[in-house]
Design a protein around this motif. Structure first.
Motif, PDB file in Angstrom:
ATOM      1  N   LYS A 147       0.828  -1.142   0.129  1.00  0.00           N
ATOM      2  CA  LYS A 147      -0.037  -0.230  -0.027  1.00  0.00           C
ATOM      3  C   LYS A 147       0.820   1.131   0.259  1.00  0.00           C
ATOM      4  CE  LYS A 147      -4.273   2.134   0.554  1.00  0.00           C
ATOM      5  NZ  LYS A 147      -5.050   2.083  -0.285  1.00  0.00           N
ATOM      6  N   ALA A 148       2.171   1.316   0.583  1.00  0.00           N
ATOM      7  CA  ALA A 148       2.888   2.568   0.769  1.00  0.00           C
ATOM      8  C   ALA A 148       3.687   2.570  -0.453  1.00  0.00           C
ATOM      9  CB  ALA A 148       3.881   2.212   2.029  1.00  0.00           C
ATOM     10  N   GLY A 149       3.681   1.580  -1.392  1.00  0.00           N
ATOM     11  CA  GLY A 149       4.527   1.865  -2.571  1.00  0.00           C
ATOM     12  C   GLY A 149       6.077   2.179  -2.362  1.00  0.00           C
ATOM     13  N   GLY A 150       6.702   2.377  -3.390  1.00  0.00           N
ATOM     14  CA  GLY A 150       7.997   2.738  -3.540  1.00  0.00           C
ATOM     15  C   GLY A 150       8.889   1.356  -3.179  1.00  0.00           C
ATOM     16  N   ALA A 151       9.927   1.514  -2.549  1.00  0.00           N
ATOM     17  CA  ALA A 151      11.068   0.708  -2.483  1.00  0.00           C
ATOM     18  C   ALA A 151      10.326  -0.540  -1.468  1.00  0.00           C
ATOM     19  CB  ALA A 151      12.342   1.092  -1.834  1.00  0.00           C
ATOM     20  N   ALA A 152       9.760   0.004  -0.414  1.00  0.00           N
ATOM     21  CA  ALA A 152       9.104  -1.048   0.382  1.00  0.00           C
ATOM     22  C   ALA A 152       8.311  -2.014  -0.334  1.00  0.00           C
ATOM     23  CB  ALA A 152       8.421  -0.364   1.578  1.00  0.00           C
ATOM     24  N   ALA A 153       7.403  -1.513  -1.150  1.00  0.00           N
ATOM     25  CA  ALA A 153       6.402  -2.365  -1.858  1.00  0.00           C
ATOM     26  C   ALA A 153       7.341  -3.213  -2.671  1.00  0.00           C
ATOM     27  CB  ALA A 153       5.564  -1.444  -2.940  1.00  0.00           C
ATOM     28  N   ALA A 154       8.611  -2.963  -3.135  1.00  0.00           N
ATOM     29  CA  ALA A 154       9.256  -3.914  -4.014  1.00  0.00           C
ATOM     30  C   ALA A 154      10.040  -4.947  -3.309  1.00  0.00           C
ATOM     31  CB  ALA A 154      10.280  -3.151  -4.860  1.00  0.00           C
ATOM     32  N   ALA A 155      10.387  -4.661  -2.004  1.00  0.00           N
ATOM     33  CA  ALA A 155      11.237  -5.377  -1.122  1.00  0.00           C
ATOM     34  C   ALA A 155      10.631  -6.306  -0.017  1.00  0.00           C
ATOM     35  CB  ALA A 155      12.434  -4.477  -0.541  1.00  0.00           C
ATOM     36  N   VAL A 156       9.662  -5.606   0.584  1.00  0.00           N
ATOM     37  CA  VAL A 156       9.286  -6.370   1.918  1.00  0.00           C
ATOM     38  C   VAL A 156       8.308  -7.360   1.650  1.00  0.00           C
ATOM     39  CG1 VAL A 156       7.683  -5.872   4.015  1.00  0.00           C
ATOM     40  CG2 VAL A 156       9.388  -4.268   3.295  1.00  0.00           C
ATOM     41  N   PRO A 157       7.303  -7.308   0.784  1.00  0.00           N
ATOM     42  CA  PRO A 157       6.527  -8.484   0.462  1.00  0.00           C
ATOM     43  C   PRO A 157       7.191  -9.574  -0.270  1.00  0.00           C
ATOM     44  CG  PRO A 157       5.134  -6.512  -0.373  1.00  0.00           C
ATOM     45  CD  PRO A 157       6.632  -6.128   0.030  1.00  0.00           C
ATOM     46  N   LEU A 211      12.968  -6.737  10.089  1.00  0.00           N
ATOM     47  CA  LEU A 211      12.195  -5.840   9.716  1.00  0.00           C
ATOM     48  C   LEU A 211      11.817  -5.129  10.958  1.00  0.00           C
ATOM     49  CD1 LEU A 211      10.060  -4.633   7.609  1.00  0.00           C
ATOM     50  CD2 LEU A 211       8.774  -6.848   8.076  1.00  0.00           C
ATOM     51  N   VAL A 212      11.903  -3.748  11.170  1.00  0.00           N
ATOM     52  CA  VAL A 212      11.630  -3.008  12.342  1.00  0.00           C
ATOM     53  C   VAL A 212      10.241  -2.404  12.189  1.00  0.00           C
ATOM     54  CG1 VAL A 212      12.544  -1.317  13.818  1.00  0.00           C
ATOM     55  CG2 VAL A 212      13.913  -2.377  12.494  1.00  0.00           C
ATOM     56  N   VAL A 213       9.351  -2.607  13.030  1.00  0.00           N
ATOM     57  CA  VAL A 213       8.280  -1.715  13.079  1.00  0.00           C
ATOM     58  C   VAL A 213       8.145  -0.578  13.884  1.00  0.00           C
ATOM     59  CG1 VAL A 213       5.705  -2.200  13.573  1.00  0.00           C
ATOM     60  CG2 VAL A 213       7.148  -4.146  12.113  1.00  0.00           C
ATOM     61  N   SER A 214       7.686   0.343  13.624  1.00  0.00           N
ATOM     62  CA  SER A 214       7.683   1.507  14.434  1.00  0.00           C
ATOM     63  C   SER A 214       6.412   2.374  14.230  1.00  0.00           C
ATOM     64  CB  SER A 214       9.022   2.368  14.359  1.00  0.00           C
ATOM     65  OG  SER A 214       9.001   3.467  15.354  1.00  0.00           O
ATOM     66  N   ARG A 215       6.426   3.774  14.619  1.00  0.00           N
ATOM     67  CA  ARG A 215       5.332   4.483  14.068  1.00  0.00           C
ATOM     68  C   ARG A 215       5.777   5.631  13.924  1.00  0.00           C
ATOM     69  NH1 ARG A 215       2.577   6.655  18.912  1.00  0.00           N
ATOM     70  NH2 ARG A 215       3.656   6.251  20.592  1.00  0.00           N
ATOM     71  N   THR A 216       5.062   6.561  13.123  1.00  0.00           N
ATOM     72  CA  THR A 216       5.423   7.726  12.843  1.00  0.00           C
ATOM     73  C   THR A 216       3.994   8.844  12.793  1.00  0.00           C
ATOM     74  OG1 THR A 216       6.836   9.348  11.258  1.00  0.00           O
ATOM     75  CG2 THR A 216       5.421   7.662  10.384  1.00  0.00           C
ATOM     76  N   TYR A 217       4.366  10.227  12.314  1.00  0.00           N
ATOM     77  CA  TYR A 217       3.456  10.904  12.281  1.00  0.00           C
ATOM     78  C   TYR A 217       3.644  12.248  11.183  1.00  0.00           C
ATOM     79  CZ  TYR A 217       5.620  14.131  15.317  1.00  0.00           C
ATOM     80  OH  TYR A 217       6.659  15.219  15.956  1.00  0.00           O
ATOM     81  N   MET A 289      10.850  -0.529   8.573  1.00  0.00           N
ATOM     82  CA  MET A 289      12.157  -0.464   7.827  1.00  0.00           C
ATOM     83  C   MET A 289      12.689  -1.874   7.878  1.00  0.00           C
ATOM     84  SD  MET A 289      13.878   2.565  10.221  1.00  0.00           S
ATOM     85  CE  MET A 289      12.989   2.162  11.366  1.00  0.00           C
ATOM     86  N   LEU A 290      13.411  -1.917   6.446  1.00  0.00           N
ATOM     87  CA  LEU A 290      13.981  -3.454   6.171  1.00  0.00           C
ATOM     88  C   LEU A 290      15.406  -3.378   6.005  1.00  0.00           C
ATOM     89  CD1 LEU A 290      13.367  -6.609   5.415  1.00  0.00           C
ATOM     90  CD2 LEU A 290      13.355  -5.603   3.030  1.00  0.00           C
ATOM     91  N   ILE A 291      15.983  -4.188   6.995  1.00  0.00           N
ATOM     92  CA  ILE A 291      17.371  -3.791   6.900  1.00  0.00           C
ATOM     93  C   ILE A 291      18.263  -5.067   6.870  1.00  0.00           C
ATOM     94  CG2 ILE A 291      19.470  -3.137   8.658  1.00  0.00           C
ATOM     95  CD1 ILE A 291      17.414  -1.713  10.321  1.00  0.00           C
ATOM     96  N   GLU A 292      19.120  -5.233   5.841  1.00  0.00           N
ATOM     97  CA  GLU A 292      19.740  -6.414   5.717  1.00  0.00           C
ATOM     98  C   GLU A 292      20.738  -6.790   7.003  1.00  0.00           C
ATOM     99  OE1 GLU A 292      22.069  -5.370   2.141  1.00  0.00           O
ATOM    100  OE2 GLU A 292      20.392  -5.550   0.874  1.00  0.00           O
TER     101      GLU A 292
END
Length: 311
Positions: A147-157, A211-217, A289-292
């Motif tokens: 849903k977020a798109g960008g690099a996350a959409a390409a890597a995380v799923p 895979l770090v899960v956090s929150r932002t605003y 955030m996805l970190i190698e």
């Protein structure tokens, strides 16, 4: 290097001289100009801070205790997932965290029996993927990344879809809003040490990714500002600036292969107290955030350097 709680907690508990000696050392000195500091002992961290007339407080790190920490961890998980917390089995997730008592830390004041003010842990998604609380998170994070798109959409799923070959550590961390950021570097450093010790012991913590899960605003146009025109408010929404509840996330993001903020699914159903944030110009969102694995230690070191330079 930080002490390993997993190997030495029993020795710590049997040594009556350690707590008093380290507590005396960590709280000594009355110079207001001295920066905040932490002292790592054999099984815990003491953080002392003095700001003018504010009384020093010692924060201690503990291993998880299933008989003590369930409710405190569950409360912090509810805060971490915000409006979407209702989508998950937080009780089952809390059980997994507190039963994994050699990895991660709770941060408390005064006594181990108190609720945690902060927590940090990592769960092996590959090992626990068949368990309902973890399966829920895997599906949710994959969908939110898309849903977020960008690099996350390409890597995380893709990483989450290949848990047979990828060993992904899900990093969960949260703290009360008024907790000082200076308690965070020792928690992260100790997590790295505990993961290394677990791998040496043949335990399943040899991750390929974190895979770090956090929150932002976002800072958005306030609905309380009746003087602004519709056009001005629309422009403000388009230019919304991403901000961080956790300042260390900005540094961790620099080492991530992919990162994304994403809208909460249930944000429209949030309680009035939650909607008040947006009315005042604050719109909470999820953040991942996805970190190698090869860059994780550098990210943790950068957190310590950043927080230290900011004090």
């Amino acid at each position: 290097m930080a002490a390993r709680k997993r190997a030495r907690e029993a020795e710590q508990n049997n040594d009556p001289t350690v707590d008093k000696m380290d507590e005396d050392d960590s709280s000594s000195g009355d110079d207001d100009d001295e920066p905040p500091s932490w002292v790592l002992t054999r099984s815990r961290v003491f953080f002392s801070r003095q700001d003018m007339d504010i009384v020093n407080v010692d924060f201690e790190l503990f291993n998880y205790d299933a008989e003590i920490d369930f409710h405190g961890v569950k409360t912090l998980l509810r805060q971490l997932f915000d409006a979407d917390a209702q989508l998950f089995d937080l009780s089952g997730l809390s059980d997994l965290i507190v039963e994994q008592n050699t990895i991660g830390s709770t941060c408390k004041v005064d006594d181990k029996a108190n609720d945690a003010y902060a927590f940090l842990t990592v769960l092996n998604l590959s090992e626990h993927r068949a368990k309902a609380p973890v399966a829920q998170l895997i599906a949710y994070l994959g969908e939110r990344a898309a849903k977020a798109g960008g690099a996350a959409a390409a890597a995380v799923p893709g990483v989450l879809a290949a848990l047979d070959t990828n060993v992904v550590g899900l990093v969960l961390a949260e703290r009360l809003l008024n907790m000082p950021a200076e308690v965070i570097p020792p928690m992260w450093s100790m997590l790295v040490d505990e993961i290394e010790a677990a791998v040496e012991d043949g335990e399943p913590y040899g991750f390929t990714h974190y895979l770090v899960v956090s929150r932002t605003y976002y800072e958005v146009a306030s609905s309380l500002n009746s003087e602004g025109s519709e056009r001005r408010q629309k422009k403000a929404r388009e230019e919304a600036s991403l901000q961080y509840f956790h300042p260390e996330d900005e540094e961790i993001r620099r080492h991530a292969a992919a990162a994304a903020a994403y809208p909460f699914i249930k944000e429209v159903e949030s309680a009035d107290s939650k909607r008040a944030f947006q009315e005042m110009g604050i719109k909470p969102a999820g953040f991942m955030m996805l970190i190698e694995a090869g860059k994780f230690q550098d990210a943790v070191k950068a957190v310590g350097d950043y927080v230290g330079s900011a004090t």
